[in-house]
Enzyme design. Structure first.
Site, PDB file in Angstrom:
ATOM      1  N   GLY A  55       0.807  -1.226   0.000  1.00 51.41           N
ATOM      2  CA  GLY A  55       0.000   0.000   0.000  1.00 51.41           C
ATOM      3  C   GLY A  55       0.829   1.259   0.000  1.00 51.41           C
ATOM      4  N   LEU A  66       0.416   3.616  -2.219  1.00 52.57           N
ATOM      5  CA  LEU A  66       0.818   3.394  -3.611  1.00 52.57           C
ATOM      6  C   LEU A  66       1.434   4.639  -4.249  1.00 52.57           C
ATOM      7  CD1 LEU A  66      -2.303   1.343  -4.785  1.00 52.57           C
ATOM      8  CD2 LEU A  66      -0.162   0.507  -3.800  1.00 52.57           C
ATOM      9  N   GLY A  81       5.401   3.733  -9.028  1.00 53.17           N
ATOM     10  CA  GLY A  81       6.023   2.416  -9.209  1.00 53.17           C
ATOM     11  C   GLY A  81       4.966   1.322  -9.148  1.00 53.17           C
ATOM     12  N   HIS A  82       4.126   1.382  -8.121  1.00 57.95           N
ATOM     13  CA  HIS A  82       3.049   0.388  -8.006  1.00 57.95           C
ATOM     14  C   HIS A  82       2.097   0.482  -9.206  1.00 57.95           C
ATOM     15  CE1 HIS A  82       3.935   1.186  -3.567  1.00 57.95           C
ATOM     16  NE2 HIS A  82       4.172  -0.106  -3.667  1.00 57.95           N
ATOM     17  N   GLY A  90       8.288  -5.721  -8.867  1.00 57.73           N
ATOM     18  CA  GLY A  90       9.178  -4.675  -9.362  1.00 57.73           C
ATOM     19  C   GLY A  90      10.645  -5.060  -9.216  1.00 57.73           C
ATOM     20  N   ASP A 109      12.934  -4.251  -5.911  1.00 58.61           N
ATOM     21  CA  ASP A 109      13.296  -5.195  -4.850  1.00 58.61           C
ATOM     22  C   ASP A 109      13.904  -6.430  -5.511  1.00 58.61           C
ATOM     23  OD1 ASP A 109      11.806  -4.086  -2.179  1.00 58.61           O
ATOM     24  OD2 ASP A 109      10.717  -3.586  -3.992  1.00 58.61           O
ATOM     25  N   GLN A 116      14.180  -9.704  -3.550  1.00 55.01           N
ATOM     26  CA  GLN A 116      12.839 -10.251  -3.312  1.00 55.01           C
ATOM     27  C   GLN A 116      12.335 -10.978  -4.560  1.00 55.01           C
ATOM     28  OE1 GLN A 116       9.497  -8.107  -1.255  1.00 55.01           O
ATOM     29  NE2 GLN A 116       8.908  -7.643  -3.342  1.00 55.01           N
ATOM     30  N   SER A 150       9.627   4.995  -3.608  1.00 46.94           N
ATOM     31  CA  SER A 150       9.418   4.068  -2.501  1.00 46.94           C
ATOM     32  C   SER A 150       8.435   4.702  -1.532  1.00 46.94           C
ATOM     33  CB  SER A 150      10.751   3.834  -1.778  1.00 46.94           C
ATOM     34  OG  SER A 150      10.524   3.284  -0.497  1.00 46.94           O
ATOM     35  N   SER A 151       7.594   3.875  -0.936  1.00 51.75           N
ATOM     36  CA  SER A 151       6.661   4.405   0.074  1.00 51.75           C
ATOM     37  C   SER A 151       7.459   5.027   1.221  1.00 51.75           C
ATOM     38  CB  SER A 151       5.762   3.293   0.616  1.00 51.75           C
ATOM     39  OG  SER A 151       5.147   2.591  -0.445  1.00 51.75           O
TER      40      SER A 151
HETATM   41  P1  AMP Z   1       5.989  -2.507  -1.640  1.00 54.75           P
HETATM   42  O1  AMP Z   1       4.614  -1.924  -1.544  1.00 54.75           O
HETATM   43  O2  AMP Z   1       7.072  -1.529  -1.419  1.00 54.75           O
HETATM   44  O3  AMP Z   1       6.132  -3.790  -0.875  1.00 54.75           O
HETATM   45  O4  AMP Z   1       6.165  -2.905  -3.169  1.00 54.75           O
HETATM   46  C1  AMP Z   1       5.210  -3.682  -3.845  1.00 54.75           C
HETATM   47  C2  AMP Z   1       5.709  -4.005  -5.228  1.00 54.75           C
HETATM   48  O5  AMP Z   1       5.977  -2.791  -5.922  1.00 54.75           O
HETATM   49  C3  AMP Z   1       7.026  -4.792  -5.230  1.00 54.75           C
HETATM   50  O6  AMP Z   1       6.993  -5.749  -6.286  1.00 54.75           O
HETATM   51  C4  AMP Z   1       8.060  -3.734  -5.490  1.00 54.75           C
HETATM   52  O7  AMP Z   1       9.228  -4.212  -6.117  1.00 54.75           O
HETATM   53  C5  AMP Z   1       7.294  -2.813  -6.423  1.00 54.75           C
HETATM   54  N1  AMP Z   1       7.869  -1.465  -6.401  1.00 54.75           N
HETATM   55  C6  AMP Z   1       8.074  -0.676  -5.322  1.00 54.75           C
HETATM   56  N2  AMP Z   1       8.684   0.474  -5.683  1.00 54.75           N
HETATM   57  C7  AMP Z   1       8.878   0.388  -7.031  1.00 54.75           C
HETATM   58  C8  AMP Z   1       9.467   1.249  -8.009  1.00 54.75           C
HETATM   59  N3  AMP Z   1       9.986   2.426  -7.682  1.00 54.75           N
HETATM   60  N4  AMP Z   1       9.480   0.827  -9.289  1.00 54.75           N
HETATM   61  C9  AMP Z   1       8.965  -0.373  -9.641  1.00 54.75           C
HETATM   62  N5  AMP Z   1       8.390  -1.228  -8.773  1.00 54.75           N
HETATM   63  C10 AMP Z   1       8.351  -0.860  -7.494  1.00 54.75           C
END
Ligand code: AMP
Length: 272
Positions: A22, A24, A27-28, A138, A141, A144, A176-177
């Protein structure tokens, strides 16, 4: 959630899931776009997963804004948002874990013990809840992603893992969040991570510096801007084994603290 997915499947529709925590950002949203371009239906999951946070990490204060996220999913044309509560996901006596025991060890796994066990467990559970044909993650990470690909293969999950590129702010900072935590000064200094990685790409391709020298250069740049380096490593992009020569697909990955905020970023360099 499973009934919803099963109904779609009965109609012959394919499902892509986009797992998120969340808060968002672009990127998300790019992951949701990718999902929509590949599948008939898109499910976004929003779950701040307690089991992937260490005891001294930011689980409690991780930013949350469900209503805003819901609207973004709607305008991004997601078909469903799955946002379970921690109690629904983890009944009190839950005692089963999914643990990947090779790729999880290095990089972030070293400084965040238990983190990837939490990630693989929750992602396996989210796959079982949403029954997807594909899942979009994404490149941001990178470790991950490698761990989840390995888990999906090892446990015979019947789905395709799709990778989406890193989305950056105009100046290069990876979205990034957690960027929300940064003070204006920290935000400026945090730019040193992406800048160091970009110039490292040039160094790998065009300089006589060896990998170790390039890593040290990245570390120095981040430190010069007040970042506390957690790690900077060059590894093979698929196996995550140390890359000592300038060959193959090299993942340059960095993690550093700016103030209390831990940021990660990476770049993949294809050495021809
Ligand atoms: P998170 O909410 O940070 O756990 O991320 C959820 C998904 O969004 C994961 O697959 C992350 O790799 C992807 N994600 C987060 N930030 C970015 C970004 N800047 N660019 C691309 N994907 C992202």
């Amino acid at each position: 959630m499973q009934s919803f997915s099963k109904e779609l499947k009965k109609k012959g529709k394919s499902i892509a899931v986009v797992p998120t925590m969340g808060f968002l950002h672009e990127g998300h949203l790019s992951l949701i776009d990718t999902a929509r371009s590949k599948a008939d239906a898109v499910v976004v999951t929003i779950f701040v997963n307690p089991t992937q946070f260490g005891p001294n990490e930011d689980f409690e204060k991780y930013p949350r804004d469900f209503e805003r996220d819901r609207q973004l999913c709607e305008s991004g044309k997601a078909d469903a948002v799955f946002a379970p509560s921690p109690e629904e996901m983890y009944p009190g006596n839950a005692s089963t874990w999914v643990s990947e025991e090779d790729l999880s060890r290095g990089l972030c796994g070293k400084s965040r013990p238990g983190h990837f066990r939490g990630v693989t467990t929750v992602v396996a559970k989210l796959f079982n809840a949403t029954l997807p044909d594909m899942a979009v993650f994404g490149q941001k990470d990178a470790q991950q992603l490698a761990v989840i690909k390995r888990m999906a293969r090892d446990l015979n999950f019947s789905l395709e893992i799709i990778v989406a590129p890193i989305v950056r702010e105009k100046d290069g900072l990876a979205m990034s969040s957690r960027n929300k935590y940064l003070s204006p000064d920290e935000r400026k200094n945090a730019l040193s991570i992406s800048q160091a990685l970009f110039s490292a790409e040039n160094d790998v391709k065009n300089s006589r510096l060896n990998i170790e020298e390039i890593i040290n250069k990245i570390k120095s740049k981040i430190s010069a801007f007040g970042g506390k380096v957690d790690y900077v490593e060059a590894v093979d992009a698929d196996t995550l084994k140390p890359a000592t020569e300038k060959e193959g697909r090299i993942l340059l990955a960095a993690a550093a603290f700016f103030g209390p905020t831990r940021l990660i970023d990476n770049i993949i360099i294809d050495v021809k």
